[in-house]
Design an enzyme around this catalytic site. Structure first.
Site, short mmCIF file in Angstrom:
data_model
loop_
_atom_site.label_atom_id
_atom_site.label_comp_id
_atom_site.label_asym_id
_atom_site.label_seq_id
_atom_site.Cartn_x
_atom_site.Cartn_y
_atom_site.Cartn_z
N GLU B 67 0.79 -1.26 0.05
CA GLU B 67 -0.18 0.00 0.08
C GLU B 67 0.96 1.28 0.15
O GLU B 67 0.66 2.14 -0.66
CB GLU B 67 -1.10 -0.16 1.34
CG GLU B 67 -2.19 -0.97 1.11
CD GLU B 67 -1.86 -2.50 1.59
OE1 GLU B 67 -0.36 -2.55 1.86
OE2 GLU B 67 -2.66 -3.32 1.43
N HIS B 136 -11.39 -3.19 11.23
CA HIS B 136 -12.14 -3.23 9.76
C HIS B 136 -13.30 -2.01 10.13
O HIS B 136 -14.41 -2.32 9.23
CB HIS B 136 -12.64 -4.55 9.19
CG HIS B 136 -11.40 -5.23 8.58
ND1 HIS B 136 -10.29 -4.55 8.20
CD2 HIS B 136 -11.16 -6.29 8.09
CE1 HIS B 136 -9.47 -5.41 7.34
NE2 HIS B 136 -10.04 -6.24 7.45
#
Ligand SMILES: Cc1ncc(C[n+]2csc(CCOP(=O)(O)OP(=O)(O)O)c2C)c(N)n1
Lengths: 320, 355
Positions: B67, B136
């Site tokens: 990322e 999450h």
């Protein structure tokens, strides 16, 4: 590897001019620095000039370089504007970043200088993104991305090497290994001195040049650039080199005890500036030296005479 | 002669995202989409479905699990004049990109004296429900709101999702585009043609006189439900969705709070040092001297998000807790709680958009 010394005087003169110009600019910057006119942390590359000059010799004007905060040599070798560089260090509006970047953020899109980052290693993925765009454009342009041995320890650099190899990006990675990250020598940071071998496992040609020899660097770069332009994907070069001065600032710091003066002396014995100078006829060298000195004098004057940015500029360029 | 209004069409949020990207990719060959899983068969919950087929692997491709570097790649490509859309299936992964986003993307234009632009979009989704848990279900927008040079948008409905995404792609700056998983299936009326929703302009979702409620991201929808509970009590809500958090349209919020003198900010994130704190502080700075002003913030409970449904329910603001907080602010009975049937009705309310 035997050093392929070109005998033609034109090449030698060009290389000498490039490398001596960087040396003299940085020496002048070091001399000005204690006056506090330059209020921007300077990371001199005195002693390391051969890498930038040898690599940039192989590039076209429309190629791009990405450098580090120790980027003066890269900037100048790629054709950066000396006036704009000094003005930038002085914080003047005529600087290459209108005085808002400083010594660590030299940029020049027109000359193919993508800029430098103060955050170690963070220029490397950006350079790959630029190479991705150049590949799409299909004009045969490429990027040469410089980073230090310290930067090689950052995760994002390895993420980038993998991506660049995967996408066969037109990018030459150049690790300027000066064996030091600030005051930490290599053996306190690397479990194994196998950087080049490590990079090779990503699936790209990887070569180590230990001599510091500008001709050897230049030849390796030319071969790498030819392969990259032919579409073979990225190439990696580890170039050994040595920083003569302290990490940041103009002084020598051998008394600090983190490195040995004997190492400096070994590298000074093969100083590429002196070596190229000796390959030139005396009068030719003097002509070049005089031209460099005049250019630097003019650039210093330009920087000193330029105004600071207007106060309103504080808020300019936050958003495009 | 003006063209007749196109027939209203209801579209899901997820399809609005996909349509926005496809239209922009058709319009501008420099736009490309990349990110982990954008071209697999699930296609980021369907939001990138069909892009690979229409535009090819050069313009819609997956990445290694890298990322940080991939953010740098987007920045470099943007500096070269392309318009990358970097997609993350979860906003939690933006933590791995913080260096590139904050140190590189946000600073480049300024640091280089305006000579470089970074026109990129970072799409990411906030998770919630079904026990998605600690890593999450975070709303991390406040971290990005802190940084000049970035833009942060968090559309709460399909119309704004399409208009904001097109605006983000055309913007010459790095834009953090925040989505919410629970918004994906929600529908609103969305024009078929391309259009932009400008940043820095809040959306007035309800007009009211008693209290100003600001709902961020998915909380805008929860506030709408809360407002229907409050309407039963005779409390009229001025409901504002900021849509764009950086730049932030404080004018609209201030104009409303100046009338109601009551401001409740409901965030889809923690309260501490959050978007609500910023909005409340600006309101206090501008309106505090003019007379009494009641300010409150709601958001995630100050703890890590649990997975067990019973605790998770207490973690998030919901229509009931929002309505209760608002009711107290207008001087209502502090013990009031909606009867379950009423609350149930409110929860089923569907937002079609006042557009
Ligand atoms: C991410 C990051 N970590 C730490 C630093 C502090 N720092 C500045 S320069 C430097 C050394 C980098 O060494 P190297 O990459 O070998 O480059 P050199 O200075 O030798 O040219 C460090 C650790 C930084 N600027 N960025």
């Amino acid at each position: 590897m035997a050093s392929p010394e070109p005998t033609d005087q034109e090449t030698i003169a060009r290389l000498y001019r490039g490398i001596a110009r960087i040396r003299r600019v940085e020496e002048r910057v070091a001399a000005i620095y204690p006056t506090d006119k330059i209020k921007s942390p300077i990371h001199l590359s005195i002693g390391q000039e051969a890498v930038a000059v040898g690599i940039c010799e192989a590039l076209r004007a429309d190629d791009t370089v990405s450098g580090t905060y120790r980027g003066h040599a890269t900037y100048l070798a790629k054709g950066g504007d000396l006036n704009a560089m000094l003005a930038e260090m002085y914080g003047k509006v005529s600087g290459c970043a209108r005085g808002k970047g400083g010594s660590m953020h030299l940029v020049g899109l027109e000359q193919g200088i993508l800029g430098c980052s103060a955050v170690v290693g963070s220029n490397v993925p950006v350079a790959a993104g630029y190479a991705l765009a150049l590949k799409r454009r299909g004009r045969g342009q490429m990027v040469a991305c410089f980073y230090g041995d310290g930067a090689s320890e950052e995760g994002g650099v390895y993420e980038t090497l993998n991506f660049a190899a995967l996408h066969k990006l037109p990018i030459l990675f150049v690790c300027e290994n000066n064996f030091l990250a600030i005051h930490e020598p290599l053996n306190r940071r690397w479990a194994a001195d196998r950087l080049t071998e490590r990079v090779a496992t990503f699936g790209m040609p990887a070569q180590r040049i230990t001599s510091g020899d500008i001709f050897e660097i230049r030849t390796a770069a030319a071969e790498a650039v030819a392969a990259i332009r032919a579409g073979a994907g990225p190439v990696f070069l580890e170039c050994h080199t040595y920083r003569w001065r302290e990490h940041v600032g103009p002084a020598e710091d051998y008394a600090a005890g983190y490195r040995d003066r004997a190492d400096l002396e070994a590298w000074q014995a093969k100083d590429q500036v002196a070596r190229l100078a000796a390959l030139l006829p005396e009068d030719a060298r003097q002509t070049i030296d005089a031209a460099i000195a005049a250019e630097i004098d003019a650039a210093v004057r330009f920087a000193e005479d330029s105004p600071f940015p207007a106060l309103e500029e504080l808020y300019d360029h936050v958003y495009a | 002669m003006s063209t007749p209004d196109p027939k209203p069409r209801s579209l899901r949020y997820v399809d609005a995202l996909r349509e926005a990207v496809a239209q922009e990719m058709r319009r501008d060959p420099e736009v490309f989409v990349f990110g982990l899983d954008v071209d697999d068969h699930r296609a980021i919950q369907g939001s990138t479905q069909g892009l690979l087929e229409e535009f090819g692997a050069d313009r819609c491709f997956t990445t290694p699990l890298s990322e940080d570097a991939m953010t740098g790649v987007a920045i470099g490509a943007a500096m070269a004049g392309m318009r990358p859309i970097h997609v993350h299936i979860r906003m939690d992964f933006l933590m791995l990109c913080m260096n590139q986003l904050v140190n590189m993307a946000a600073k480049a234009h300024y640091m280089y004296g305006g000579s470089v632009k970074v026109p990129m979009v970072v799409r990411s989704m906030i998770g919630k429900s079904w026990g998605q848990g600690a890593q999450h279900s975070q709303g991390l927008h406040a971290m990005f709101m802190h940084v000049p040079g970035l833009k942060v948008v968090a559309p709460s409905n399909a119309y704004d999702a399409k208009g904001c995404l097109i605006a983000a792609i055309r913007d010459d700056n790095p834009v953090i585009f925040m989505e919410h998983r629970l918004l994906y299936p929600t529908e609103a009326e969305v024009p078929e043609e391309d259009f932009t929703v400008p940043f820095g302009k809040a959306r007035q979702m309800l007009r009211g006189t008693d209290i100003t409620i600001v709902g961020i991201s998915n909380m805008a929808q929860e506030c709408l439900r809360a407002a229907s509970l409050l309407a039963d009590l005779g409390v009229s809500v001025d409901l504002i969705d900021p849509v764009s958090l950086l730049p932030l349209d404080m004018e609209t919020i201030l104009a409303s709070a100046r009338r109601t003198r009551r401001l409740l900010v409901v965030d889809n994130a923690w309260v501490s040092a959050g978007a609500g704190g910023e909005i409340a502080a600006q309101a206090a700075e501008h309106l505090g001297g003019e007379g009494p002003l009641t300010v409150r913030r709601l958001g995630f409970a100050p703890t890590t998000c649990p997975t067990t449904p019973t605790l998770e329910a207490a973690f998030y603001p919901n229509p009931t807790s929002i309505a209760q907080a608002a009711y107290r602010m207008v001087g209502g009975d502090p013990a009031w709680t909606p009867d379950p049937a009423q609350a149930q009705l409110a929860y089923q309310q569907v937002f079609k958009g006042p557009f």
